[in-house]
Design an enzyme around this catalytic site. Sequence first.
Site: not given
Ligand code: 4NP
Length: 155
Positions: A7, A10, A12-14, A123
């Site tokens: 994702c 790294n 939340c989703r992944s 996201d």
């Molecule tokens: P992820 O979510 O891609 O599912 O881990 C996010 C975590 C942090 C951010 C964006 C998406 N950020 O912009 O910091």
Amino acid sequence: MRVLMVCLGNICRSPMAEGVLRHIAEKRGLLLVVDSAGTADYHVGESPDQRAVRCLKHKGIDITGLRGRQFEQQDFDRFDLIFVMDRSNQRNVLKLAATDEHTSKVRLWLHHATEHPLDEVLDPYYGELDGFDRVYEMIVAASEGFLDSIEASSR
Ligand code: 4NP
């Protein structure tokens, strides 16, 4: 088989996809190496987001030991399949692909959630808390679909 979940951050989703896929594969008795990475370096070395940890804790899955890392070109050779959560992740990963074989390993994760109307795990970072439950449901559906396809092809 070795699979990498990808994702943006790294956190939340992944990591949720890594924990859920590993959990379901173990329950089915399937041998699978699962890891995760983010296309960005914002959260390298960090634990998963507390909302992701809490969501999975309710389902009996512990992802507190995971740490954020950034996707790198060597991952194309370390893994058989690279599952991206959305098209932005897909574009970022494909920018690093050096060969047709690298490109061919990259898939949208929800491709395997055949009954799900969406094809991207959007996201949840800036959204409401229930976004994490929706991510969980999508990831379970994709995990079941993917493992079904592995089992079918090994029969
Ligand atoms: P992820 O979510 O891609 O599912 O881990 C996010 C975590 C942090 C951010 C964006 C998406 N950020 O912009 O910091």
